[in-house]
Scaffold this motif. Structure first.
Motif, PDB file in Angstrom:
ATOM      1  N   GLY A   1       0.717  -1.397   0.011  1.00 44.63           N
ATOM      2  CA  GLY A   1      -0.278   0.234  -0.291  1.00 44.63           C
ATOM      3  C   GLY A   1       0.992   1.068  -0.195  1.00 44.63           C
ATOM      4  O   GLY A   1       0.148   1.806  -0.879  1.00 44.63           O
ATOM      5  N   LEU A   2       1.884   1.535   0.626  1.00 41.13           N
ATOM      6  CA  LEU A   2       2.793   2.164   0.789  1.00 41.13           C
ATOM      7  C   LEU A   2       3.059   2.417  -0.732  1.00 41.13           C
ATOM      8  O   LEU A   2       3.566   3.940  -1.227  1.00 41.13           O
ATOM      9  N   ALA A   3       4.084   1.634  -1.513  1.00 37.15           N
ATOM     10  CA  ALA A   3       4.657   1.685  -2.310  1.00 37.15           C
ATOM     11  C   ALA A   3       3.587   1.960  -3.657  1.00 37.15           C
ATOM     12  O   ALA A   3       3.698   3.353  -3.976  1.00 37.15           O
ATOM     13  N   ALA A   4       2.259   1.599  -3.651  1.00 40.17           N
ATOM     14  CA  ALA A   4       1.379   2.066  -4.532  1.00 40.17           C
ATOM     15  C   ALA A   4       1.033   3.745  -4.439  1.00 40.17           C
ATOM     16  O   ALA A   4       0.921   5.061  -4.974  1.00 40.17           O
ATOM     17  N   LEU A   5       0.928   4.148  -3.370  1.00 37.69           N
ATOM     18  CA  LEU A   5       1.132   5.857  -2.763  1.00 37.69           C
ATOM     19  C   LEU A   5       1.819   6.905  -3.075  1.00 37.69           C
ATOM     20  O   LEU A   5       1.849   7.714  -4.178  1.00 37.69           O
ATOM     21  N   LEU A   6       3.150   5.971  -2.734  1.00 33.86           N
ATOM     22  CA  LEU A   6       4.349   6.692  -3.373  1.00 33.86           C
ATOM     23  C   LEU A   6       4.683   6.551  -4.654  1.00 33.86           C
ATOM     24  O   LEU A   6       4.838   7.607  -5.409  1.00 33.86           O
ATOM     25  N   SER A   7       3.927   5.891  -5.393  1.00 34.74           N
ATOM     26  CA  SER A   7       3.764   5.787  -6.840  1.00 34.74           C
ATOM     27  C   SER A   7       2.961   6.243  -7.910  1.00 34.74           C
ATOM     28  O   SER A   7       3.126   6.991  -8.236  1.00 34.74           O
ATOM     29  N   ALA A   8       2.121   6.561  -6.652  1.00 35.87           N
ATOM     30  CA  ALA A   8       1.114   7.461  -7.346  1.00 35.87           C
ATOM     31  C   ALA A   8       1.494   8.755  -7.823  1.00 35.87           C
ATOM     32  O   ALA A   8       1.689  10.017  -8.542  1.00 35.87           O
ATOM     33  N   PHE A   9       2.013   9.496  -7.264  1.00 38.07           N
ATOM     34  CA  PHE A   9       3.498  10.740  -7.612  1.00 38.07           C
ATOM     35  C   PHE A   9       4.579  10.496  -7.235  1.00 38.07           C
ATOM     36  O   PHE A   9       5.506  11.968  -7.591  1.00 38.07           O
ATOM     37  N   MET A  10       4.894   9.648  -7.843  1.00 39.93           N
ATOM     38  CA  MET A  10       6.701   9.363  -8.000  1.00 39.93           C
ATOM     39  C   MET A  10       6.648   8.429  -9.062  1.00 39.93           C
ATOM     40  O   MET A  10       6.163   7.693  -9.395  1.00 39.93           O
ATOM     41  N   ASN A  11       8.651   8.493  -9.571  1.00 39.22           N
ATOM     42  CA  ASN A  11       8.637   7.251 -10.471  1.00 39.22           C
ATOM     43  C   ASN A  11       8.290   6.069  -9.433  1.00 39.22           C
ATOM     44  O   ASN A  11       9.133   5.524  -8.705  1.00 39.22           O
ATOM     45  N   ASN A  12       7.796   4.314 -10.701  1.00 36.16           N
ATOM     46  CA  ASN A  12       7.642   3.900  -9.826  1.00 36.16           C
ATOM     47  C   ASN A  12       8.842   2.529  -9.690  1.00 36.16           C
ATOM     48  O   ASN A  12       8.589   1.877  -8.281  1.00 36.16           O
ATOM     49  N   VAL A  13       9.974   2.635 -10.351  1.00 36.04           N
ATOM     50  CA  VAL A  13      11.379   2.196  -9.899  1.00 36.04           C
ATOM     51  C   VAL A  13      11.633   2.863  -8.516  1.00 36.04           C
ATOM     52  O   VAL A  13      12.703   2.094  -8.326  1.00 36.04           O
ATOM     53  N   GLY A  14      11.569   4.230  -8.547  1.00 39.09           N
ATOM     54  CA  GLY A  14      12.196   4.854  -7.436  1.00 39.09           C
ATOM     55  C   GLY A  14      11.536   4.362  -6.254  1.00 39.09           C
ATOM     56  O   GLY A  14      12.573   3.913  -5.201  1.00 39.09           O
TER      57      GLY A  14
END
Length: 604
Positions: A99-112
């Motif tokens: 869930g944290l990965a999904a939240l971060l990926s909504a606003f930043m690069n997925n790989v990052g």
């Protein structure tokens, strides 16, 4: 079919085949497709490189720079420490991490986002007694799902938005236009992974101080007086059995002896090519009196007539601070295709390459001449500072827990505020997204949060070139009528069942292509087809474009469909066929949730 249509479809077919084949990098294939279209007269030479100025391309580059600034601020470290429960069981922990990965990926690069959370996830897996892959695969898939929820979450969304503006004169999609369908799909996918993580194959992995994906391939020298000197290979293999290590080859006087007979006697100075787990490797070396070849070379450097300069990188290997650490080569890393000898790893960077783990592959090349690949796991030796600097420069992701880094509250607040302001400017339509995020980049540079000399290091240039090259080709599909031709071919089998069946077909075809080729390339190819399909049916284009956006972001069946899938291949110990076990139920769920959501929020 006209000559122009036939030519363009032939170029497109060749491009897709080359994407799937994977021999050449995606950006090289895309440039070749663009030049072929120019040579065939399908794209005007003056317009060939207009894609470099396309708003989607500019926005992607700016997002990557802002994402790097956000990572460097330490804000994500703080967020992960707060969001990941320390005493919960596997289900809740995996749900929190993904869930944290999904939240971060909504606003930043997925790989990052994935690279930031991998060093957190692997020790969590060890604490829970799980194979690392059972945490890493939901983490990778969660980061992919989160990207589909906002305009800036993933390049396909920006491409789809651009095509909407070109298609019928409508405005581009807004920041959160993707959220109604994207959030529904992402939440259902996260729930499936939290409950179904047991579907991930349990690949047993082990590692000393780390988390190796299978056995490492390394070279060990037989020094004078070693126990191994004078022993036969059969006797050495017997001695290695307890350590579950094995000898794969023998080098003598810089000459490889292919498939040496077990009766061959080992001599002092020989180099044995050994495959072993890191813990077993240590025991094997100690029992037989062997030394790692790179350690021998480093010692030779220190004792010869021209030792390294005291302040040189190579001299740092004589420091008592030298440690071992494991890294994985991330997709499109600068080091991919290079060798330790080619970059003079020890002399220029003060780092030794001690071993390589490459799932399912045994190379016959010398360790220091092996060309590294995406997903390779490397056992490196050096000081923590030099290895961290080397990893950042060449695109390596650490597999051990990162050193404690207290977030800089002021820096995190500055970068976070700039990011939020850019998002707000684009979300409320104050300025176009490209302008909003370009202003954000200018702000973080002016505030001193990104050094000017490192400004462009975070830009994934192969993706930028891919987008810029494919956009004119995709535009030619519309102008030549090739997109309508493909749309008619797709519609033929589903015409009796109406536009809903056509919408489902576009979604499924896009998902299938995305499993085998770059998601940005998939979106660029499928957008003209989606617009043509909607036009032929006389229905709204928005639901079809949204179907492309969802489908292009759902590559869960193979390790090559998305960079994040490649990144976890080595650390998870996965095989190519492991992904579908969780990926197939997830893709079926995506179709089941996305179809009614598309019809509800984007009526035909």
């Amino acid at each position: 079919m006209t000559f122009a249509q036939a030519s363009l479809l032939a170029i497109l077919a060749a491009t897709i085949i080359l994407f799937i084949w994977g021999r050449w990098r995606h950006d090289v294939v895309a440039v070749a497709a663009l030049l072929a279209a120019v040579a065939a007269g399908l794209v005007e030479p003056d317009a060939a490189f207009n894609g470099l100025g396309h708003p989607a391309v500019v926005t992607v580059a700016c997002i990557l720079i802002l994402s790097a600034a956000l990572q460097a601020s330490g804000a994500v470290d703080w967020l992960s420490s707060v969001a990941v429960p320390r005493k919960a069981g596997p289900t809740l922990t995996i749900a929190a991490l993904s869930g944290l990965a999904a939240l971060l990926s909504a606003f930043m690069n997925n790989v990052g986002a994935l690279a930031l959370l991998m060093p957190v996830a692997i020790p969590v897996a060890a604490r829970l007694g799980l194979a690392p892959g059972r945490v890493l695969m939901p983490l990778a898939f969660g980061s992919i799902l989160g990207g589909m929820t906002t305009l800036i979450g993933t390049p396909p969304n920006l491409i789809v938005s651009g095509f909407r503006a070109q298609a019928g004169g409508a405005d581009s999609f807004a920041m959160f236009d993707f959220a109604p369908v994207g959030v529904a799909v992402a939440l259902s996918g996260l729930a499936l992974m939290a409950l179904g993580w047991r579907l991930v194959p349990e690949r047993k992995v082990s590692g000393a101080e780390g988390f190796a994906a299978g056995a490492y391939l390394t070279e060990a020298r037989v020094p004078e007086g070693a126990k191994a000197a004078g022993m036969s290979l059969r006797a050495i293999e017997e001695a290695l059995k307890a350590s579950e290590a094995q000898v794969l080859g023998l080098l003598r006087d810089e000459r490889r002896i292919a498939a040496p007979h077990l009766s061959r006697e080992v001599q002092a100075g020989d180099i044995l090519v050994i495959e072993a787990e890191p813990e077993a490797l240590t025991a094997a070396l100690a029992d037989l009196g062997l030394k790692l070849e790179e350690d021998v070379r480093a010692g030779d450097d220190a004792s010869n007539e021209n030792p390294p300069e005291p302040d040189s990188p190579a001299a740092a290997l004589q420091s008592p601070d030298v440690v071992l650490a494991e890294y994985v080569v991330r997709p499109r890393a600068e080091i991919a295709g290079l060798s330790a000898r080619g970059i003079r790893l020890r002399h220029h960077f003060g780092v030794n390459l001690l071993a390589i783990s490459r799932r399912g592959v045994r190379s016959t090349a010398r360790l220091n001449t092996m060309a590294l690949r995406e997903g390779d796991m490397l056992l490196l030796q050096g000081s923590p500072e030099t290895m961290a600097e080397f990893a950042q420069r060449f695109g390596l992701v650490p597999l051990a827990q990162r050193s404690l880094r207290l977030p800089d509250a002021r820096r995190a607040a500055l970068v976070g505020g700039v990011m939020l302001a850019s998002i707000a400017g684009a979300a409320f339509g104050l300025v176009p997204a490209a302008i909003a995020f370009a202003a954000g980049v200018l702000a973080v540079v002016a505030l001193g949060q990104v050094p000017v000399r490192r400004l462009y290091d975070a830009v994934d240039w192969p993706v930028i070139v891919l987008l810029a090259a494919l956009l004119p080709v995709a535009e030619a599909m519309a102008t030549t009528g090739a997109a309508d031709l493909v749309a008619n071919a797709l519609l033929a089998p589903v015409a009796p069942y109406g536009p809903v069946a056509a919408l489902a077909l576009v979604l499924v075809v896009t998902m299938t292509l995305s499993d085998f080729m770059n998601n940005a390339g998939t979106a660029a190819v499928m957008c003209p087809v989606a617009i043509g399909t909607a036009s032929q049916l006389g229905v709204a284009t928005d639901p079809f474009l949204m179907a492309v956006a969802i489908g292009a972001s759902c590559a869960f069946l193979t390790p090559i469909g998305h960079q994040n899938n490649t990144l976890i291949l080595g650390p998870g110990g996965f095989r190519f066929s492991d992904y579908w076990r969780l990926g197939l139920p997830l893709e079926l769920l995506v179709v089941a949730v996305a179809m009614p959501a598309l019809l509800l929020f984007w009526p035909l």
